[in-house]
Write a protein that holds these residues in place. Structure first.
Motif, PDB file in Angstrom:
ATOM      1  N   SER A  90       0.826  -1.196   0.000  1.00 22.43           N
ATOM      2  CA  SER A  90       0.000   0.000   0.000  1.00 22.43           C
ATOM      3  C   SER A  90       0.868   1.257   0.000  1.00 22.43           C
ATOM      4  O   SER A  90       2.090   1.198   0.159  1.00 22.43           O
ATOM      5  CB  SER A  90      -0.931  -0.005   1.213  1.00 22.43           C
ATOM      6  N   ALA A  91       0.233   2.411  -0.145  1.00 22.73           N
ATOM      7  CA  ALA A  91       0.947   3.683  -0.194  1.00 22.73           C
ATOM      8  C   ALA A  91       1.734   3.956   1.080  1.00 22.73           C
ATOM      9  O   ALA A  91       2.761   4.624   1.042  1.00 22.73           O
ATOM     10  CB  ALA A  91      -0.055   4.812  -0.436  1.00 22.73           C
ATOM     11  N   ASP A  92       1.283   3.409   2.203  1.00 21.08           N
ATOM     12  CA  ASP A  92       1.994   3.628   3.468  1.00 21.08           C
ATOM     13  C   ASP A  92       3.078   2.576   3.717  1.00 21.08           C
ATOM     14  O   ASP A  92       3.681   2.537   4.782  1.00 21.08           O
ATOM     15  CB  ASP A  92       1.023   3.684   4.645  1.00 21.08           C
ATOM     16  N   GLY A  93       3.343   1.725   2.720  1.00 24.61           N
ATOM     17  CA  GLY A  93       4.424   0.754   2.815  1.00 24.61           C
ATOM     18  C   GLY A  93       4.056  -0.571   3.453  1.00 24.61           C
ATOM     19  O   GLY A  93       4.898  -1.451   3.580  1.00 24.61           O
ATOM     20  N   LYS A  94       2.797  -0.734   3.848  1.00 24.08           N
ATOM     21  CA  LYS A  94       2.381  -1.998   4.459  1.00 24.08           C
ATOM     22  C   LYS A  94       2.095  -3.033   3.372  1.00 24.08           C
ATOM     23  O   LYS A  94       1.547  -2.713   2.323  1.00 24.08           O
ATOM     24  CB  LYS A  94       1.140  -1.803   5.321  1.00 24.08           C
ATOM     25  N   GLU A 127       0.015  -5.923   1.902  1.00 18.65           N
ATOM     26  CA  GLU A 127      -1.373  -6.345   2.006  1.00 18.65           C
ATOM     27  C   GLU A 127      -1.473  -7.825   1.683  1.00 18.65           C
ATOM     28  O   GLU A 127      -0.891  -8.294   0.704  1.00 18.65           O
ATOM     29  CB  GLU A 127      -2.237  -5.526   1.054  1.00 18.65           C
ATOM     30  N   ALA A 130       4.194  -4.386   9.860  1.00 19.86           N
ATOM     31  CA  ALA A 130       3.982  -3.666   8.594  1.00 19.86           C
ATOM     32  C   ALA A 130       3.130  -4.477   7.616  1.00 19.86           C
ATOM     33  O   ALA A 130       3.438  -4.587   6.448  1.00 19.86           O
ATOM     34  CB  ALA A 130       5.305  -3.267   7.955  1.00 19.86           C
ATOM     35  N   ARG A 188      -1.000  -5.327   6.382  1.00 20.50           N
ATOM     36  CA  ARG A 188      -2.424  -4.975   6.408  1.00 20.50           C
ATOM     37  C   ARG A 188      -3.175  -6.210   5.953  1.00 20.50           C
ATOM     38  O   ARG A 188      -2.938  -6.727   4.864  1.00 20.50           O
ATOM     39  CB  ARG A 188      -2.716  -3.805   5.498  1.00 20.50           C
TER      40      ARG A 188
END
Length: 95
Positions: free
Chosen positions: A9-13, A15, A89, A91
């Protein structure tokens, strides 16, 4: 033992679905007893890039391990998912 997932994802997590997460966590179950120990959780934290893995695992397993036996088993998996989203990290995608 990198985390494999379809998307970051955009926040680096990373998925992944709940099933993908379960399969990934099983890789850390060194003694294949179906539970995750403090040592095994520390390895997961370390592999995912966490600092002070042993210390984090020791402190956080108390929150994840609701029955206090020192292991995270299937009945405590929801707690492990919450831990992963905060400290690994990851999601978890809920479909």
């Amino acid at each position: 033992m990198a985390i494999k997932s379809r998307n970051i994802s955009a926040d680096g997590k990373r998925e992944m679905t709940i099933n993908e997460f379960k399969m990934w966590m099983k890789k850390f179950d060194a003694d294949k007893d179906g539970k995750i120990s403090r040592k095994e959780l520390a390895e997961a934290v370390y592999v995912s890039g966490g600092w002070f893995a042993k210390l984090k695992a020791k402190r956080k397993i108390r929150n994840v391990d609701s029955n206090g036996n020192g292991y995270v088993d299937e009945s405590e998996f929801k707690n492990l998912v919450e831990f992963a989203e905060k400290h690994l990290a990851v999601r978890i995608l809920h479909f």
